[in-house]
Design an enzyme around this catalytic site. Structure first.
Site, PDB file in Angstrom:
ATOM      1  CE1 TYR A  34      -3.534   2.737   1.151  1.00 17.56           C
ATOM      2  CE2 TYR A  34      -1.833   3.360   2.727  1.00 17.56           C
ATOM      3  CZ  TYR A  34      -3.025   3.633   2.077  1.00 17.56           C
ATOM      4  OH  TYR A  34      -3.690   4.812   2.346  1.00 17.56           O
ATOM      5  CD  GLU A  65      -0.184  -1.556  15.909  1.00 14.23           C
ATOM      6  OE1 GLU A  65      -1.036  -0.679  15.843  1.00 14.23           O
ATOM      7  OE2 GLU A  65      -0.162  -2.430  16.810  1.00 14.23           O
ATOM      8  CE  LYS A  84      -2.633   6.032  -0.875  1.00 16.33           C
ATOM      9  NZ  LYS A  84      -3.741   6.563  -1.686  1.00 16.33           N
TER      10      LYS A  84
HETATM   11  P1  NAD Z   1     -12.631   4.908   1.333  1.00  8.64           P
HETATM   12  O1  NAD Z   1     -12.536   3.447   1.040  1.00  8.64           O
HETATM   13  O2  NAD Z   1     -13.770   5.371   2.164  1.00  8.64           O
HETATM   14  O3  NAD Z   1     -12.639   5.712  -0.044  1.00  8.64           O
HETATM   15  C1  NAD Z   1     -12.078   5.183  -1.222  1.00  8.64           C
HETATM   16  C2  NAD Z   1     -13.167   5.191  -2.289  1.00  8.64           C
HETATM   17  O4  NAD Z   1     -12.598   4.733  -3.517  1.00  8.64           O
HETATM   18  C3  NAD Z   1     -14.345   4.264  -1.974  1.00  8.64           C
HETATM   19  O5  NAD Z   1     -15.562   4.980  -2.132  1.00  8.64           O
HETATM   20  C4  NAD Z   1     -14.249   3.140  -3.015  1.00  8.64           C
HETATM   21  O6  NAD Z   1     -15.514   2.631  -3.404  1.00  8.64           O
HETATM   22  C5  NAD Z   1     -13.539   3.860  -4.153  1.00  8.64           C
HETATM   23  N1  NAD Z   1     -12.780   2.974  -5.037  1.00  8.64           N
HETATM   24  C6  NAD Z   1     -11.953   1.952  -4.703  1.00  8.64           C
HETATM   25  N2  NAD Z   1     -11.434   1.397  -5.790  1.00  8.64           N
HETATM   26  C7  NAD Z   1     -11.925   2.080  -6.871  1.00  8.64           C
HETATM   27  C8  NAD Z   1     -11.752   1.988  -8.278  1.00  8.64           C
HETATM   28  N3  NAD Z   1     -10.977   1.056  -8.819  1.00  8.64           N
HETATM   29  N4  NAD Z   1     -12.407   2.883  -9.054  1.00  8.64           N
HETATM   30  C9  NAD Z   1     -13.240   3.830  -8.531  1.00  8.64           C
HETATM   31  N5  NAD Z   1     -13.434   3.955  -7.197  1.00  8.64           N
HETATM   32  C10 NAD Z   1     -12.782   3.096  -6.378  1.00  8.64           C
HETATM   33  O7  NAD Z   1     -11.244   5.359   1.980  1.00  8.64           O
HETATM   34  P2  NAD Z   1     -10.740   6.739   2.599  1.00  8.64           P
HETATM   35  O8  NAD Z   1     -10.262   6.455   3.970  1.00  8.64           O
HETATM   36  O9  NAD Z   1     -11.741   7.807   2.371  1.00  8.64           O
HETATM   37  O10 NAD Z   1      -9.444   7.014   1.694  1.00  8.64           O
HETATM   38  C11 NAD Z   1      -9.459   7.910   0.593  1.00  8.64           C
HETATM   39  C12 NAD Z   1      -8.026   8.074   0.089  1.00  8.64           C
HETATM   40  O11 NAD Z   1      -7.218   8.676   1.106  1.00  8.64           O
HETATM   41  C13 NAD Z   1      -7.360   6.757  -0.287  1.00  8.64           C
HETATM   42  O12 NAD Z   1      -6.569   6.974  -1.427  1.00  8.64           O
HETATM   43  C14 NAD Z   1      -6.480   6.463   0.912  1.00  8.64           C
HETATM   44  O13 NAD Z   1      -5.372   5.656   0.575  1.00  8.64           O
HETATM   45  C15 NAD Z   1      -6.057   7.863   1.304  1.00  8.64           C
HETATM   46  N6  NAD Z   1      -5.606   7.970   2.700  1.00  8.64           N
HETATM   47  C16 NAD Z   1      -6.490   7.701   3.709  1.00  8.64           C
HETATM   48  C17 NAD Z   1      -6.058   7.822   5.032  1.00  8.64           C
HETATM   49  C18 NAD Z   1      -6.988   7.551   6.199  1.00  8.64           C
HETATM   50  O14 NAD Z   1      -6.560   7.714   7.349  1.00  8.64           O
HETATM   51  N7  NAD Z   1      -8.251   7.175   5.971  1.00  8.64           N
HETATM   52  C19 NAD Z   1      -4.728   8.199   5.304  1.00  8.64           C
HETATM   53  C20 NAD Z   1      -3.871   8.447   4.236  1.00  8.64           C
HETATM   54  C21 NAD Z   1      -4.327   8.343   2.931  1.00  8.64           C
END
Ligand code: NAD
Length: 306
Positions: free
Chosen positions: A141, A268, A145
């Site tokens: 993952y 972890e 990124k």
């Molecule tokens: P989330 O799963 O709620 O949102 C991701 C969305 O992408 C979902 O709605 C999913 O249906 C959609 N998705 C997945 N694969 C897809 C595809 N192939 N085509 C179209 N849509 C697709 O997750 P989140 O926590 O809101 O994360 C959003 C972004 O932020 C991600 O890229 C994640 O890696 C990044 N991020 C999140 C965090 C955190 O703490 N939540 C931290 C760092 C980075």
């Protein structure tokens, strides 16, 4: 401005979409609903039920002609990326590069990418980590990124596509998913509200930097408004232990819940915290939500979901 938001039915990007719409922008959401929810989609946004891997993405770009792309669609589970690195690579690297190709072909003015701080820096040499901290991605993952950040640099230097990669800390708040990087907040809320016993992995002294989703959405709006290309941490600079998160949530939900510890998760990360000095200097961004208030709002959200 016409903004295409990938993953806009998910946790973070649905808040980003809401804020962009409230600020007068025209929003188009592309989400395959693999993890997102229809009820998160702002009714004022145009919605395409499609994967970033689909050929139809080309038609969507042709039809909508977005000026800016905000990319959040991803496979978000670190654990699943370890179990199935090929699937993670397919969505998180190949899907992102396909999206960048469309951005290039349609002369998009800017792309904002949701990167990660904690997972990229790994076990830190100093606290809080700034953007120059050595990179120690320990999961597929995190490797994905970092790869996408490198592709963004390539598309910027070779194809003049400006970008901002926002390296989020652990994002929490209403609509959050238990699989995400700050999943522990959702897990503790949901278990305590159901009357189940949450289990803290290890001694609970491991720390994370918990940033509220509303502050993260505001960082996206500022990244849209500022001409700045590169990587920027979005965190609070505050380390919070898992025990503290447990105690705060317990105090709002179920004060009698015993504190139960299980075995530590192998490998972890022990401590993670990000400096936001660059965000303050180049975007004028600062976190504003106090942790206690942010956790209360998150608990209220899950309470109404019951
Ligand atoms: P989330 O799963 O709620 O949102 C991701 C969305 O992408 C979902 O709605 C999913 O249906 C959609 N998705 C997945 N694969 C897809 C595809 N192939 N085509 C179209 N849509 C697709 O997750 P989140 O926590 O809101 O994360 C959003 C972004 O932020 C991600 O890229 C994640 O890696 C990044 N991020 C999140 C965090 C955190 O703490 N939540 C931290 C760092 C980075």
């Amino acid at each position: 401005m016409k903004i295409l938001i990938t993953g806009g039915a998910g946790f973070i990007a649905s808040h980003v979409a809401d804020l962009m719409i409230d600020n007068g922008h025209d929003v188009v959401i592309v989400d395959d609903l693999s993890n997102g929810k229809k009820e998160n989609i702002n009714p004022r946004a145009a919605f395409y039920h499609a994967s970033i891997l689909d050929r139809t993405l080309a038609d969507i770009f042709r039809e909508e002609k977005p000026e800016v792309v905000i990319h959040h669609a991803a496979q978000i589970s670190v654990r699943d990326s370890v179990k199935d690195p090929l699937r993670d690579m397919e969505i998180n690297i190949k899907g992102s590069v396909q999206l960048l190709e469309h951005c290039k072909d349609h002369q998009v003015k800017k792309i904002i990418f949701s990167s990660t701080g904690g997972a990229l820096y790994g076990e830190q040499d100093y606290f809080p980590a700034d953007e120059n901290h050595p990179m120690r991605p320990l999961s597929p993952y995190a490797i994905a990124k970092l790869s996408v950040e490198k592709y963004l640099f390539f598309y910027f230097t070779t194809h003049h596509l400006p970008y901002t990669a926002l390296r989020y800390a652990n994002v929490y708040g209403p609509r959050q998913d238990p699989c995400g990087e700050a999943g522990v907040v959702a897990i503790f809320c949901q278990r305590m509200l159901k009357g189940d016993q949450p289990v803290i992995n290890g001694d609970g002294n491991q720390t994370r930097d918990f940033v509220y989703v509303g502050d993260v959405a505001r960082a996206n709006l500022l990244a849209l408004q500022h001409e700045v290309t590169g990587e920027i941490n979005i965190g609070t600079g505050v380390e919070t232990s898992i025990n503290t998160i447990f105690n705060e949530i317990r105090s709002f939900v179920a004060p009698g819940t015993p504190e139960v510890h299980g075995p530590a998760m192998p490998g972890e990360q022990l401590r993670s915290v990000l400096s936001y000095q660059k965000a303050r200097t180049v975007l004028g961004w600062e976190p504003t939500m106090p942790l206690t208030e942010g956790l209360k709002r998150t608990v209220d959200f899950f309470r109404h979901m019951q």
